[in-house]
Each structure stands twice: as structure tokens, then as C-alpha cells.
Design a protein around this motif. Structure first.
Motif, PDB file in Angstrom:
ATOM      1  N   VAL B 389       0.832  -1.214   0.000  1.00 60.53           N
ATOM      2  CA  VAL B 389       0.000   0.000   0.000  1.00 60.53           C
ATOM      3  C   VAL B 389       0.867   1.265   0.000  1.00 60.53           C
ATOM      4  O   VAL B 389       0.482   2.295  -0.558  1.00 60.53           O
ATOM      5  CB  VAL B 389      -0.963  -0.031   1.215  1.00 60.53           C
ATOM      6  N   VAL B 390       2.061   1.169   0.590  1.00 61.17           N
ATOM      7  CA  VAL B 390       2.941   2.340   0.653  1.00 61.17           C
ATOM      8  C   VAL B 390       3.275   2.869  -0.742  1.00 61.17           C
ATOM      9  O   VAL B 390       3.495   4.070  -0.929  1.00 61.17           O
ATOM     10  CB  VAL B 390       4.232   2.009   1.440  1.00 61.17           C
ATOM     11  N   ASN B 391       3.255   2.008  -1.729  1.00 52.68           N
ATOM     12  CA  ASN B 391       3.579   2.451  -3.086  1.00 52.68           C
ATOM     13  C   ASN B 391       2.550   3.429  -3.639  1.00 52.68           C
ATOM     14  O   ASN B 391       2.889   4.344  -4.374  1.00 52.68           O
ATOM     15  CB  ASN B 391       3.662   1.248  -4.024  1.00 52.68           C
ATOM     16  N   THR B 392       1.296   3.203  -3.279  1.00 51.53           N
ATOM     17  CA  THR B 392       0.255   4.072  -3.824  1.00 51.53           C
ATOM     18  C   THR B 392      -0.257   5.081  -2.805  1.00 51.53           C
ATOM     19  O   THR B 392      -0.815   6.095  -3.175  1.00 51.53           O
ATOM     20  CB  THR B 392      -0.925   3.235  -4.357  1.00 51.53           C
ATOM     21  N   MET B 393      -0.082   4.774  -1.508  1.00 54.05           N
ATOM     22  CA  MET B 393      -0.574   5.693  -0.480  1.00 54.05           C
ATOM     23  C   MET B 393       0.535   6.002   0.527  1.00 54.05           C
ATOM     24  O   MET B 393       0.433   5.618   1.699  1.00 54.05           O
ATOM     25  CB  MET B 393      -1.770   5.061   0.260  1.00 54.05           C
ATOM     26  N   PRO B 394       1.570   6.720   0.106  1.00 49.88           N
ATOM     27  CA  PRO B 394       2.698   6.931   1.015  1.00 49.88           C
ATOM     28  C   PRO B 394       2.348   7.703   2.288  1.00 49.88           C
ATOM     29  O   PRO B 394       2.820   7.350   3.372  1.00 49.88           O
ATOM     30  CB  PRO B 394       3.709   7.701   0.160  1.00 49.88           C
ATOM     31  N   THR B 395       1.532   8.736   2.174  1.00 47.83           N
ATOM     32  CA  THR B 395       1.199   9.524   3.365  1.00 47.83           C
ATOM     33  C   THR B 395       0.420   8.675   4.358  1.00 47.83           C
ATOM     34  O   THR B 395       0.695   8.654   5.553  1.00 47.83           O
ATOM     35  CB  THR B 395       0.369  10.759   2.968  1.00 47.83           C
ATOM     36  N   PHE B 396      -0.550   7.962   3.824  1.00 51.00           N
ATOM     37  CA  PHE B 396      -1.332   7.081   4.680  1.00 51.00           C
ATOM     38  C   PHE B 396      -0.425   6.063   5.375  1.00 51.00           C
ATOM     39  O   PHE B 396      -0.557   5.790   6.570  1.00 51.00           O
ATOM     40  CB  PHE B 396      -2.395   6.357   3.853  1.00 51.00           C
ATOM     41  N   ALA B 397       0.513   5.515   4.601  1.00 49.18           N
ATOM     42  CA  ALA B 397       1.408   4.492   5.148  1.00 49.18           C
ATOM     43  C   ALA B 397       2.208   5.043   6.322  1.00 49.18           C
ATOM     44  O   ALA B 397       2.399   4.356   7.328  1.00 49.18           O
ATOM     45  CB  ALA B 397       2.350   3.976   4.066  1.00 49.18           C
ATOM     46  N   ALA B 398       2.634   6.300   6.200  1.00 50.42           N
ATOM     47  CA  ALA B 398       3.392   6.905   7.298  1.00 50.42           C
ATOM     48  C   ALA B 398       2.546   6.969   8.556  1.00 50.42           C
ATOM     49  O   ALA B 398       3.010   6.645   9.648  1.00 50.42           O
ATOM     50  CB  ALA B 398       3.862   8.297   6.891  1.00 50.42           C
ATOM     51  N   PHE B 399       1.275   7.375   8.399  1.00 53.33           N
ATOM     52  CA  PHE B 399       0.398   7.442   9.569  1.00 53.33           C
ATOM     53  C   PHE B 399       0.167   6.063  10.164  1.00 53.33           C
ATOM     54  O   PHE B 399       0.247   5.852  11.367  1.00 53.33           O
ATOM     55  CB  PHE B 399      -0.947   8.073   9.198  1.00 53.33           C
ATOM     56  N   MET B 400      -0.130   5.117   9.289  1.00 49.12           N
ATOM     57  CA  MET B 400      -0.442   3.780   9.795  1.00 49.12           C
ATOM     58  C   MET B 400       0.762   3.224  10.558  1.00 49.12           C
ATOM     59  O   MET B 400       0.609   2.592  11.601  1.00 49.12           O
ATOM     60  CB  MET B 400      -0.819   2.867   8.645  1.00 49.12           C
ATOM     61  N   LEU B 401       1.955   3.495  10.037  1.00 50.70           N
ATOM     62  CA  LEU B 401       3.161   3.003  10.708  1.00 50.70           C
ATOM     63  C   LEU B 401       3.326   3.667  12.078  1.00 50.70           C
ATOM     64  O   LEU B 401       3.662   3.015  13.057  1.00 50.70           O
ATOM     65  CB  LEU B 401       4.376   3.265   9.822  1.00 50.70           C
ATOM     66  N   LEU B 402       3.045   4.971  12.107  1.00 51.42           N
ATOM     67  CA  LEU B 402       3.156   5.672  13.390  1.00 51.42           C
ATOM     68  C   LEU B 402       2.211   5.065  14.421  1.00 51.42           C
ATOM     69  O   LEU B 402       2.604   4.772  15.555  1.00 51.42           O
ATOM     70  CB  LEU B 402       2.844   7.160  13.204  1.00 51.42           C
ATOM     71  N   PHE B 403       0.954   4.853  14.012  1.00 54.86           N
ATOM     72  CA  PHE B 403      -0.013   4.312  14.970  1.00 54.86           C
ATOM     73  C   PHE B 403       0.324   2.869  15.326  1.00 54.86           C
ATOM     74  O   PHE B 403       0.106   2.431  16.454  1.00 54.86           O
ATOM     75  CB  PHE B 403      -1.430   4.428  14.424  1.00 54.86           C
ATOM     76  N   ALA B 404       0.868   2.145  14.363  1.00 55.99           N
ATOM     77  CA  ALA B 404       1.274   0.768  14.656  1.00 55.99           C
ATOM     78  C   ALA B 404       2.377   0.759  15.695  1.00 55.99           C
ATOM     79  O   ALA B 404       2.365  -0.037  16.631  1.00 55.99           O
ATOM     80  CB  ALA B 404       1.739   0.072  13.379  1.00 55.99           C
ATOM     81  N   MET B 405       3.319   1.687  15.554  1.00 56.22           N
ATOM     82  CA  MET B 405       4.405   1.764  16.518  1.00 56.22           C
ATOM     83  C   MET B 405       3.857   2.156  17.893  1.00 56.22           C
ATOM     84  O   MET B 405       4.302   1.633  18.920  1.00 56.22           O
ATOM     85  CB  MET B 405       5.443   2.792  16.065  1.00 56.22           C
ATOM     86  N   ALA B 406       2.891   3.076  17.887  1.00 56.81           N
ATOM     87  CA  ALA B 406       2.274   3.456  19.159  1.00 56.81           C
ATOM     88  C   ALA B 406       1.562   2.254  19.761  1.00 56.81           C
ATOM     89  O   ALA B 406       1.605   2.015  20.969  1.00 56.81           O
ATOM     90  CB  ALA B 406       1.298   4.605  18.947  1.00 56.81           C
TER      91      ALA B 406
END
Lengths: 662, 519
Positions: B389-406
């Protein structure tokens, strides 16, 4: 004026930490609004500010003997009498680490301009490495355990992001997940250690804890009923589990070789020079605790020895240029760990510093080769590169000489100090450890020169296309190589007298007199020239020469021999190629086991027992019960009348019995 | 100007009446404008409610454990039932969380809900009022009314706007939670009958009076168990948790967010407001069982989460596992006392649990929103339908990763703070409690990041993923606000914990005194 700035005002330290963070935020969050050039400019300026100020701070500590700074920035939280604050503890140990981190980081930033030139994730990369610099600085400058843990995990996060930088590669995203989870195994021990510190000392501030450490030497904890373990020992072992993962000590080393999936600049910065040494730094920082536990020190000594010896062996059978260096890093981290175990903290930190320079150099030089080879990393397809890339060749050679401990080079002073310190150590495991690291010298020289000969000497084995295009890399690549080569050669001779045999670190490192092997050695220390001359008469020097000669004979003179040898030693070769089967055991037993346990609990526990028997079971029971009850509601009047009479009769009987009983 | 207003009543009734008004506005589908009036009006009501709750924090007195912003009027005088509201440091943060999350939820449904929009929005507004009511009620009957009434809009949200298997899920949800509460009513009535023994002799329904009722150990155990069933189902604790994954999977995104962020906290809040202070000796005698159930939730459920194929189920299980930390923190005090004969560390356990509640509200809400973002686009929640998904939705991927880390409890995010405090506290009681709790560091990272690996990273294999478009401004705004909250409380949790001190210290003091009548 300048003195005031460094000694009293915290803003200089805030600037050191925040400048890279600002760069990271600008290049990362606002990356889309700025150009590629601007992205590398802001991040490089940020790290350069950090590096310059760190040097200034270091100057004050090294030359003007500034006293330790311990200041709070703000209160993170207060609960139940436990004050947790964010703040800085700056002493000579910290100041030295700050210089190493920011300098290597700056070199890597500049180098990245060349290495990542054509990558679509250019800005993201700069943002990550600046964020890394921030996290690493928070780790080393912390004055308390919580901030240490923040930095500890933050560098882990950036490492995760950078190993998986090329996220479309299956191997990269496997490696980064593995790295994070293996590190979490260490953090699991680490956080329990921190919690135990909080319980024992009722504080997580370094100074409070260190000051009170000797008060708790007698206290015990009953982990199992009836047992009494020294609390300090348990704390140290738990903290060290954290260090084992972060500094890749066996058996938690498995993530580091795979981390080579990340771009080469970060292999140099994170997985060689700085982050992986966080565990070493942590133990040195906690020396007032570790000194009180001979059990923990012995454990550290043995783990380090095992890592130094067995991981070095693996370097011999690798064919990927970066993986050879990665196993070399594992082995060298083992040397640092051994030194910690022998209470030679200063020697360990000194090796950390020299290693940071020459290992960063080796990785960046390897990266230079990789660029020139169009991202080919197999050393069997290289050879004779010295003719095409003179600067890379010379700097790589200098790094190699430093790594194997050639007398006079940086690595010599640090590694020889460690070997001598372990030899002098009185711990029960010191003899085995001494043997392991002594043999390690031969192994290090052997795999290093095997790599060197295969890459830079002999006949070129690359294809025509690559060969025709082979040329030295641009200045942004070679200048950092040269700048790193200088300390790789000189820094050992410059600082060994002060840092190892002198009292450079002062109160930053605490060693009990009965453990102080370096003080014993210092009596026999008569300057660097004497040390070099003495080495020609010592075992490590001849082992090193033997290693070089063996590599030369096997890979230059008689190149068909290694193949024959591996046939002859088939079983050993196979064990080495499979990296002692750690990966297989981990993926089958731990990862596979966890998935199977999860599936079992999900299918049997949740779906069958709880939902199947109890939830839906009780629903069925109700349905069954009502299907029987339904028969009572037949709709026939005489059924109801009969039931009514029955009820009346029962009530009557009950009433009568109560009346009679009164 | 705010100080003189009945702020709590306003915070409760503004969204309820506003919700009814939204129903009245209805889905005027002129020009196919997709009920824009209803949406805007609902959003304004939600924002207004949030503004009304802000002074609860600003004007809050940190130095007292007494109830603040108290309102009391006779409601059913015959039974001494009052309309009695008030808050302390335990309920205040939860009320603000509720009003904050409701704004997020209304914005989150802006584009994705196309059917019966006004009814949908009104459900959430009414639910908001009722939930604030639960947190603010100091009268047991008032509490019970809010508590039960709150189920209805949630039942409707899942039943009407839910997925294909929604009827099973709603029934399971309703029966589980309803059966749980019935015994609580019995306990409340029993307490009422025993509360009049004081000077007046008139029974009371005031929860604060309940706190003072003297009860024998047997009585306390029974009452504890009656409350336990109600609250354990809501939290949910193992083994009464199986309604939650089903409810989450079938609920629309907004429903999931409210469920995870607020509704689960109601059960946990119940423990703090009822079980602990009313039955301290009962809690003490059953604390070992409670700690075991909590640890099972943390570890067992963690492993179950690991093998989920459905993103929503995975996050639902992750929620249960995280809530295990909350209940662990609540019951650690007695374990500490039984070992050390003092209460040092008890406050940190409870405060850590509270921080975990608030933090989990942001993080789980954000995680469900992330799944919602993906679901809006591909109409699938299955992990295998994504990848790269990061390939097509990079901004979203950044958020999802942040929340996943949280979600994995990374320091610097709010997810770390509560877990850290509870682990420290647990260690004071028993090393092995902390040991099993800390396993979440490994398990939590494993299930969260393995999902991230399979959903976000990798190369694009499905053509549907290749056609994804990144988040729009509305989604960016929602996720940014949540990200800021998660980071803020991770970097500076002091303001959150400071508001709790007085109340939690008072609570620990209260539970340290036995309520068994001396003969």
C-alpha cells in the motif's frame, strides 16, 4: 563567554539534539514542498551544527577538564513519588560519544548525496538518518533510564525504517521485521531491568541510582520461592539482555547480518559505528552497577568471547562484501563486550571509538565499490579493482589494517589493550575468553584480507559491461572516505595514553580497585612507541601476520585450495554456511511456534471452547429448554386449570406448614 | 463565565438534543446533496459539546479528590433517586476523550456513510451524551439508565450500518452486555438497601454513599462478582471477550472507533467507581484471580491476535490485550500490599492503567480509522487483499506506521507510558507479573508489525492496490490530529497524570481501609 555557554547554559545541548531533529522534520514531513538539494542541505546543516558544537563541548572536557553537567530540561511525569524527567548528563564519556556519533553521521550524510543520488526515496533517506542522529544523541546524553530507553527504542525504530528502506524487496521487509522483533526480545529484558531499578532505588535518575548502588549490594530478590538472588546481579543481567540485542551478541545477533538489506550508508552509520554500540555504551555508563556484580561481569565476558570468536568464523565463508564486514562487526562488538566483562570499560569504549571510524570507513568504501559495480555485492564477481578505484582502494586498505590491529593503527591500540586486559583479568571465565579473542585475531586478519584480496587484487572477474564502466566514485563519496581514514590511522595513537591508561573518563566510569585491570596494565605502559615495539614480540602480532599470510596463500597464490578445503571440511563448512542454524531454529521454533500457539488458542480456545461450548452452547441450551417449555403452553384450557390447581395446592401446603411451625 | 453553567448537564444534553434535532433535519436529499445539512449540523453539535467539556479541564481543581462541577436535583424523591452529577480526576479525562473522539467519528463517516446519514449521525451524538452521562453520574440509578441506554444506539449502529454478518454480531453484543448488567442492578439495589444504616436511616442511591457502606467479606465478594460480570464483559476481559471481535468486524468504522476508544473504557471506569471503592476487601480477596485474568488477556490474546487474517479482528484482539494492562494496573495494589505490607506503587499502577485507557482511546481509534480508510477504498478488511500500500498511499502508510508503533508501545508515543507504569508497579508485587506483562513488548510488536509488513510494505501484487489513491485532506486532518495527540502524550504525559493524582491517591487511601464491620 564561551565557557558560560558550554558550562551553564543548556541551550547548546538542546541545539545539539534538536538541530538534527529539525532537519529530519523538514526533510520528512515537509519533504514534498522542498527540492532534493534542499533536503540534503537542511539535514547536513543540522548535523553539522551538532557536530561542531559537540566538538566544542569535547574540547572543554578534554582540554579544560570541565566538570560533569547534569541538568533537567522538563519533567516528563510524576507518579507515586517517582519523578521522571528529561535531561542531559554530560561528562567525558558522553562528550566522546557525541563527537563520534555526530562526526560519523556527518560523513554519512555527505556520502549519501553520492550513494543515493538516483534513488526516488532521497529525501526520505535524509530525513531518517537525521532522525537517527537525534535519537542516538538522546540515548547517549540522557541522564536517566527512561530517556535512555526512549533513545534506545527510537534508534531501533529508525533502524527498522532504514533496513526496510527499499520496501518493495521481500528480503528487506523480512529483515527489518526480524530486526525489530529480536531487538524487542532484548528490550523485554531491558524494561524489566529498568523496572527493577525503579523498585530498588525508587528513582530512575542516573546520579541517584549510582550514588545509592553500594547500599544495595546485600539486597536480594526471590525470583523463585526459596531462592535469594542478588538484586544488583538480576538488574545487571536484565539490562545486559537489552545490550545483547542492540549490540548483537549471540544468541540475539541474528538480526545484524540481515540488516545489510538496508542501503550501505546506514550499514556504516547504524549497523557498524553507532547504534550497535549503544549496548556497549550502556554497560559502560552503568559501570557503578555492573561493577558490583561479578556474576554479571563473568556472563558478559563469556557472551562477548563467544560472539568474538564464532561470529568471526562466519565472516570467512561469506561472499557478499557487506556481509563479511557485518560479521566482522559482530566479532568486534564481541571484543568490546569481552572488555566490559573484564571491567576494562575504558578499553571497550576506546575500541568502540576506533571501530566506529574504521568500520564506517570500511562500509563506506565497500559502498563505493558497490556503486562502481552497479550494485553487485558478490566478491566472487570482483577482483583487481585497485586499478580502477585508487582512493577507495587505499582507504579500504587503511581501514582493513586498522581493523586487524596492525601495530600503529587505531585498531591496534584498542584491540591490544583489550587482549591484555582480559589476560590480566581474574574472573573465572577470563582464560577461555583470552583464548577466544586471541584466536579471533587470526580469524579477523584472515577474513579481512580474504575480502581485501578478492575485491582489490587478482584478475577482474566482473562482466565486460561493468568492467568497461569501472571508475572512481565522485568526490562526495571519496572525501568522506579520506576524512574517515585519518582517524582510522591516527586516533589510537593520539588517545590511548589518556583514554585507556590514563584517567580520561574520570568519574564517568567506576571500577572497583580489585577489578581494575587497566590500572595494572598502566604500570607497564611506557608510551605508544614502546607499546608498538613490544607488540612485535607478542602473540597477537604473529597471529595477525599468520592470518594475512594464510589469506594471501589461499586466495592469491593457490586459489583452488579453498574449494578443496571446503570439500574436505564439509560438515564444518556447512555449519558455517548455515550460520550455526540460528536462523532455522528461530524461524521454526520461535516464529513458527508462536504462530502455531496463536492458531491453537484462536481455533480451540476462542472459537471452540468459549464461543462454541459456552456462548453458542448456552444459546442452544436456552433454545432446547424453551422447546421443552413450549409444550407446557399448549393452549388447552384444562392444562392451564390443572397447573393452576397444582400451584394453589402447593401454596396452601407451604402456608399451612409455616402456620403450624409457629 | 463558564464556571456558573451546569457544564456537565450541558455536555450530556447538548449532543442528545442535538442528535434528536439531526433526526428532525433528516436526509433532505434535494439535489442529491447527501444530507449535507445533517452532517454540518451534527459536526457543529459535536464541536460545541467538545467546547463545553474543555472548561472541565481548564477550571479543574487539581488539589482535591472531591467531586467537582456537582449538580444535584431530586429526580424520584420517593426512592431518594437524584439527578446527581459530578466528576473527579478519574472521570474528567474520559469525558474529554469522549467529546473529542465523537468529532473524529463524525468526520470519519463524512464520505463513507451514504445510507440514512442523519440517523447515523444522530445515533453517535445521542451515544456521546449517554456516555458522558455514564462518566458523570453519581447516582446509581442514573448511572444504570445511562449505562443501559447507551447500548441501544450502538446496537443500531452495528445492526443497520454494519457488515454482512451484523445480526449475529449485534445479538451477541447485546445479550452479552445486557446479561452482564442485570446482576449489576441487583448489586446496586442491595447496596441501596444497606446504605440507610447511617444517621438518617433513609436508603441512598448516591455512589459516594455506597463507598461508605460497611459490608461483610461474603457480601463484598458477591457484590464484587455481580459488578465483575457487568464490567468484565464491557472491558472485555478474558474469557468474556468473544463478542468484541465480532462486533468490531461487523461495525462500520465509526462504530468501531467509539467501541474501542470509549465503550471499553466504561467497564474499566466501572471498576474504579464501583468495585474498588465499594468492595475493597472483596477486591483484595479476588485480586489474584483478576491479575491472572489480566495477564491471560495480555499474553493469550496477544498470540490470538498474531494469527488473525482480518485487520479489524487483529486490532480488536490487540485492544483486549491492551485492556489487560488496565485491569492489571487496577488490581496490582492488593498484590503489592500483600507482599510489601505498604501501598507504595499502588498509585502508579492505577494511574498507569488510566493513562493506558486514554492512550488506547487515541491509538485504537486511529488504528480502526486506518482500516476504515483502506476499507472505504477496497471494501475488504482481509490482510491478504493488500500488500504494498505504501507504493500508492505513502502519506497514509506513514500514519499507519506511526499508529502501529504506538500500538506496539514505542516510547515517545502515548502507548508506552501506561504500559511502562503498570510494569513498574507490577514488579513491586511480583517479578513474574511484570515478566508476563512485559511480554507484550515482543508479542505486541510481532502482531502489529507483521500486519504492517503484509499490508503496507512489499510490492503491489493486487491490481486493486495499484489503483488506490492516497488520503484526502479530510482524512489527513483526522489522522494528523490523532497523531499529534499520540505524540504529545508520549513526549509530555505529565499534564494527563497530574489531573489524576488527587483522585487516585484518595482512592488508594480509601481501599486501604477495610469495610468489614467490626463486631
Amino acid at each position: 563567554m564561551e565557557n558560560n555557554l558550554v558550562e551553564q547554559d543548556m541551550s547548546i545541548y538542546l541545539a545539539i539534539v534538536l538541530a538534527p531533529l529539525m532537519g529530519a522534520i523538514i526533510a520528512g514531513v515537509f519533504g514534498r514542498y522542498i527540492s532534493r538539494t534542499m533536503a540534503h542541505q537542511v539535514t547536513i546543516v543540522g548535523v553539522a551544527i551538532s557536530a561542531a558544537l559537540s566538538l566544542l563541548v569535547f574540547k572543554h572536557f578534554a582540554l579544560e577538564d570541565m566538570t560533569t553537567i547534569n541538568e533537567t530540561i522538563y519533567t516528563w511525569m510524576v507518579s507515586d513519588g517517582l519523578h521522571l524527567e528529561v535531561g542531559f548528563l554530560i561528562d567525558k564519556l558522553t562528550a566522546m560519544m557525541m563527537v563520534v556519533v555526530t562526526f560519523v553521521s556527518l560523513m554519512v550524510h555527505i556520502y549519501t548525496i553520492g550513494y543515493m543520488h538516483d534513488d526516488s526515496g532521497y529525501k526520505r533517506f535524509f530525513s531518517y538518518i537525521s532522525l537517527f542522529t537525534f535519537s542516538m544523541l538522546m540515548l547517549i546524553m540522557a541522564n536517566n533510564f527512561v530517556q535512555l530507553f526512549f533513545g534506545w527504542e527510537a534508534v531501533g525504530l529508525v533502524s527498522y525504517l532504514l533496513i526496510g528502506f527499499w520496501y518493495t524487496r521481500e528480503t528487506a521487509i523480512y529483515a527489518n521485521l526480524k530486526a525489530f522483533i529480536v531487538n524487542r526480545v532484548g528490550d523485554f529484558g531491558f524494561i524489566l531491568g529498568i523496572a527493577l531499578v525503579a523498585m530498588t532505588f525508587n528513582s530512575l535518575d542516573y546520579q541517584d541510582v549510582f550514588a545509592a548502588s553500594t547500599l544495595h549490594t546485600e539486597s536480594t530478590i526471590a525470583l523463585f520461592p526459596g531462592t535469594h538472588w542478588s538484586t544488583i546481579t538480576v538488574i545487571c543481567l536484565l539490562l545486559f539482555i537489552g545490550a545483547m540485542a542492540k549490540s548483537a551478541q549471540a544468541p540475539l545477533h541474528v538480526w545484524l547480518p540481515d540488516s545489510m538489506e538496508g542501503p550501505t550508508p546506514i550499514s556504516a552509520l547504524i549497523h557498524a559505528a553507532t547504534m550497535v554500540t549503544a549496548g556497549i555504551f550502556m554497560v559502560a555508563r552503568m559501570s557503578p552497577l555492573f561493577e558490583l556484580s561479578p556474576v554479571a561481569l563473568n556472563f558478559i565476558l563469556l557472551i562477548g568471547a563467544v560472539t568474538a570468536f564464532f561470529m568471526g568464523l562466519l565472516g570467512i565463508v561469506q561472499n557478499d562484501i557487506k556481509r563479511v564486514i557485518a560479521y566482522s562487526t559482530l566479532s568486534q562488538l564481541g571484543y568490546m563486550t569481552v572488555a566490559l566483562g573484564a571491567s576494562a570499560y575504558a578499553a571497550s569504549i576506546f575500541h568502540l571509538m576506533t571501530h566506529a571510524f574504521f568500520k564506517a570507513l570500511l562500509f563506506l568504501a565497500a559502498g563505493s565499490v558497490i556503486i562502481a559495480m552497479h550494485h553487485e555485492q558478490d566478491i566472487r564477481k570482483m577482483g583487481g579493482i585497485r586499478h580502477y578505484m585508487p582512493i577507495t582502494w587505499i582507504t579500504f586498505l587503511l581501514g582493513t589494517l586498522a581493523l586487524i590491529g596492525t601495530p600503529g593503527f587505531a585498531g591496534f591500540f584498542s584491540k591490544d589493550s583489550i587482549i591484555m586486559a582480559v589476560h590480566a583479568s581474574q574472573l573465572p571465565g577470563a582464560n577461555i575468553a583470552y583464548l577466544a579473542i586471541l584466536l579471533g585475531v587470526f580469524i579477523t586478519a584472515f577474513y579481512s584480507f580474504r575480502l581485501y584480496f578478492l575485491v582489490f587484487h587478482g584478475q577482474p572477474r566482473m562482466d565486460h559491461h561493468t568492467k568497461a564502466d569501472l571508475h572512481e566514485t565522485p568526490k562526495v563519496v571519496t572525501v568522506p572516505l579520506i576524512l574517515l581514514a585519518i582517524p582510522s590511522v591516527l586516533i589510537g595513537a593520539l588517545f590511548v595514553a589518556d583514554m585507556v591508561f590514563g584517567d580520561f573518563f574520570g568519574a564517568a566510569i567506576m571500577v572497583l580497585p580489585e577489578h581494575d585491570v587497566l590500572a595494572t596494565l598502566a604500570k607497564d605502559y611506557h608510551g605508544i612507541i614502546a607499546m608498538v615495539l613490544h607488540s612485535f614480540k607478542s602473540l597477537p602480532f604473529w597471529l595477525m601476520l599468520a592470518g594475512i599470510m594464510s589469506a594471501w596463500y589461499l586466495y592469491m597464490v593457490n586459489p583452488s585450495l579453498p574449494e578443496k578445503l571446503s570439500q574436505r571440511l564439509l560438515i564444518i563448512h556447512k555449519v558455517l554456511l548455515n550460520k550455526y542454524y540460528f536462523d532455522d531454529i528461530n524461524s521454526t521454533v520461535f516464529a513458527g511456534g508462536a504462530r502455531q500457539l496463536g492458531t491453537f488458542l484462536s481455533r480451540f480456545g476462542d472459537t471452540q471452547v468459549i464461543d462454541g461450548w459456552f456462548v453458542n452452547g448456552s444459546a442452544k441450551l436456552v433454545a432446547w429448554f424453551s422447546s421443552i417449555i413450549r409444550h407446557i403452553q399448549s393452549g388447552y384450557l384444562y392444562h392451564y386449570a390443572f397447573a393452576m390447581m397444582l400451584g394453589l395446592a402447593t401454596l396452601l401446603v407451604l402456608l399451612l406448614t409455616t402456620v403450624i411451625s409457629h | 463565565m463558564f464556571a456558573n453553567l451546569p457544564l456537565l448537564s450541558l455536555a450530556i444534553w447538548t449532543p442528545i438534543l442535538g442528535g434528536l434535532a439531526v433526526l428532525a433535519i433528516g436526509n433532505k436529499n434535494r439535489d442529491n446533496n447527501n444530507a449535507i445539512e445533517a452532517k454540518v449540523f451534527a459536526l457543529l453539535i459535536a464541536i460545541l459539546t467538545f467546547i463545553l467539556t474543555v472548561p472541565l479541564y481548564v477550571l479543574f481543581n487539581l488539589d482535591t479528590a472531591a467531586m467537582q462541577f456537582v449538580e444535584k436535583t431530586a429526580w424520584i424523591a420517593l426512592f431518594n433517586i437524584n439527578y446527581y452529577l459530578g466528576i473527579d480526576g478519574i472521570s474528567m479525562p474520559l469525558i474529554i476523550l469522549t467529546s473529542f473522539i465523537t468529532i473524529i467519528v463524525i468526520l470519519a463517516g463524512w464520505g463513507s456513510i451514504k445510507d440514512k446519514v442523519a440517523q447515523y449521525l444522530s445515533c453517535f451524538l445521542i451515544m456521546e451524551g449517554l456516555m458522558i452521562g455514564v462518566f458523570a453520574a453519581l447516582d446509581a440509578i442514573l448511572f444504570y439508565v445511562f449505562w443501559e441506554a447507551m447500548l441501544i444506539p450502538m446496537f443500531l449502529v452495528i445492526g443497520i450500518w454494519g457488515g454482512p454478518n451484523r445480526i449475529y454480531a449485534t445479538l451477541k453484543f447485546f445479550i452479552y452486555t445486557f446479561l452482564g448488567s442485570v446482576l449489576m442492578l441487583v448489586a446496586l439495589l442491595y447496596l441501596h438497601l444497606n446504605s440507610g444504616i447511617g444517621d438518617t436511616g433513609v436508603g441512598s442511591f448516591s455512589i459516594l454513599d455506597f463507598h461508605q457502606v460497611q459490608l461483610s467479606l461474603t457480601e463484598q465478594r458477591w457484590i464484587f462478582i455481580a459488578f465483575l460480570i457487568a464490567f468484565a464483559v464491557k472491558v472485555p476481559m478474558w474469557p468474556v471477550h468473544t463478542w468484541l471481535p465480532d462486533a468490531h468486524v461487523e461495525a462500520p468504522t465509526g462504530g468501531s472507533v467509539i467501541l474501542a476508544a470509549i465503550m471499553l473504557k466504561l467497564g474499566a471506569y466501572g471498576f474504579l467507581r464501583f468495585s474498588l471503592p465499594i468492595t475493597p476487601d472483596g477486591s483484595a480477596s479476588l485480586s489474584f484471580m483478576m491479575i491472572m485474568l489480566s495477564l491471560i488477556a495480555v499474553v493469550y490474546i496477544g498470540f490470538v491476535a498474531l494469527v488473525q487474517q482480518d485487520m479489524k479482528k487483529l486490532i480488536a484482539y490487540s485492544s483486549i490485550s491492551h485492556m489487560g494492562f488496565v485491569t492489571l494496573g487496577f488490581f496490582i495494589p492488593w498484590a503489592i500490599f500483600s507482599v510489601n505490607n505498604n501501598w507504595n506503587g499502588a498509585v502508579m499502577g492505577i494511574e498507569g492503567a488510566m493513562v493506558q485507557m486514554i492512550s488506547h482511546g487515541f491509538i485504537s481509534g486511529a488504528m480502526f480509522l486506518c482500516v476504515g480508510v483502506l476499507y472505504d477504498r477496497l471494501h475488504s478488511r482481509m490482510i491478504k487483499d493488500y500488500g504494498g500500500v505504501v507504493n500508492t498511499m505513502p502519506t497514509f502508510a506513514a500514519f499507519m506506521l506511526l499508529f502501529a508503533m504506538a500500538n506496539a508501545g514505542l516510547p515517545g508515543t502515548s502507548g508506552f507510558v501506561g504500559e511502562f507504569m503498570v510494569i513498574i508497579s507490577a514488579l513491586k508485587a511480583n517479578f513474574w507479573y511484570a515478566f508476563f506483562a512485559a511480554l507484550t513488548l515482543i508479542i505486541g510488536a510481532s502482531y502489529t508489525l507483521w500486519m504492517v509488513k503484509r499490508v503496507i510494505f512489499g510490492s503491489v501484487i493486487h491490481a486493486t492496490v495499484a489503483g488506490l489513491h492516497d488520503i484526502d485532506k479530510r482524512e489527513l486532518g483526522i489522522l494528523s490530529v490523532l497523531a499529534l495527540m499520540v505524540l504529545f502524550f508520549g513526549v509530555y504525559p505529565a499534564p494527563l497524570i497530574d489531573v489524576m493524582h488527587s483522585s487516585v491517591e484518595h482512592l488508594v487511601e480509601h481501599i486501604s481501609i477495610s469495610k468489614i464491620p467490626t463486631e
